[in-house]
Design an enzyme around this catalytic site. Structure first.
Site, short mmCIF file in Angstrom:
data_model
loop_
_atom_site.label_atom_id
_atom_site.label_comp_id
_atom_site.label_asym_id
_atom_site.label_seq_id
_atom_site.Cartn_x
_atom_site.Cartn_y
_atom_site.Cartn_z
N CYS A 165 0.83 -1.21 0.00
CA CYS A 165 0.00 0.00 0.00
C CYS A 165 0.86 1.25 0.00
O CYS A 165 0.58 2.23 -0.71
CB CYS A 165 -0.91 0.01 1.22
N ARG B 70 -7.48 -4.43 -3.76
CA ARG B 70 -7.01 -3.18 -4.37
C ARG B 70 -7.92 -2.84 -5.56
O ARG B 70 -7.66 -3.24 -6.69
CB ARG B 70 -5.55 -3.34 -4.80
#
Length: 229
Positions: free
Chosen positions: A58, A134
């Site tokens: 991330c 995601r």
């Protein structure tokens, strides 16, 4: 502040898909409250979710999006992140990125510590509680979902592909054309675009005649015609 119901184990059935109007949401972010999609009227919105703050993949993605942020802005697009953490965690995380990676994150991050927004948008990873996959939503200036990409938690996104897709959508809207694979760097057709197939026999004949008189058109068959930009 209005939010979605708390997440449950029941499957989500009304997740917005391509062509749907993005649902009205009021969300808390690291830069204040946002109303979606109204606060982004007349702009494209790129909304992307993350499994959590202070995680390596991330962090690499946030850095990558910020490094390309001006390219998105040149396309009249704003970036908006989402992570299943609180605002204070977002602030501390972006401070860490600035101090350790020398990148100043200048787009807001939705605080979704209960996973309610992620559930409503179908961003939760199956069997992983409130951990998000995601997901990328590209929403047009009219609030319509135009693209949805989903990557697993283990793999970071390709920012080039998000930008390429945004440019292709805008090209399609502006010129009424379609984009071939890998546009604008297709191995066979370069940056040429595709015309929509004719809907009638008469239109097919007209297309062939037009191609004979127009050097910008490349006629392969009545249903397959490319055009130089």
């Amino acid at each position: 502040m209005t939010q979605s119901p708390a997440p449950t184990d029941e499957p989500t059935t009304d997740v917005p898909g391509i062509g749907d109007t993005f649902p009205d949401l009021t969300v808390e972010t690291s830069m204040g409250e946002r109303s979606l999609p109204d606060d982004y009227e007349d702009k494209w919105l790129v909304l992307f979710s993350h499994p959590g703050d202070f995680t390596p993949v991330c962090t690499s993605e946030f850095v990558a999006f910020e490094q390309r942020r001006e390219e998105f802005e040149e396309l009249n697009a704003e970036l908006l992140g989402l992570s299943v953490d609180r605002v204070h965690s977002h602030i501390k995380w972006t401070e860490w990125i600035a101090e350790n990676l020398d990148v100043d994150i200048q787009f807001p991050i939705i605080a979704d510590d209960q996973g309610a927004v992620a559930q409503q948008l179908g961003m939760l990873h199956p069997g992983a509680g409130t951990a998000t996959v995601r997901t990328v939503f590209v929403i047009d200036p009219e609030g319509t979902v135009r693209l949805r990409l989903t990557y697993p938690m283990e793999i970071g996104r390709n920012i080039d592909e998000v930008l390429r897709s945004l440019r292709a959508l805008q090209k399609s809207d502006d010129d009424g054309v379609a984009a071939p694979a890998d546009w604008p760097n297709n191995d066979k057709f370069g940056d040429q675009v595709l015309l929509s197939p004719p809907g009638t026999e008469a239109d097919a004949q007209d297309r062939k005649a037009a191609a004979a008189d127009d050097n910008d058109l490349n006629y392969y068959d009545w249903w397959f015609v490319t055009r130089d930009q």
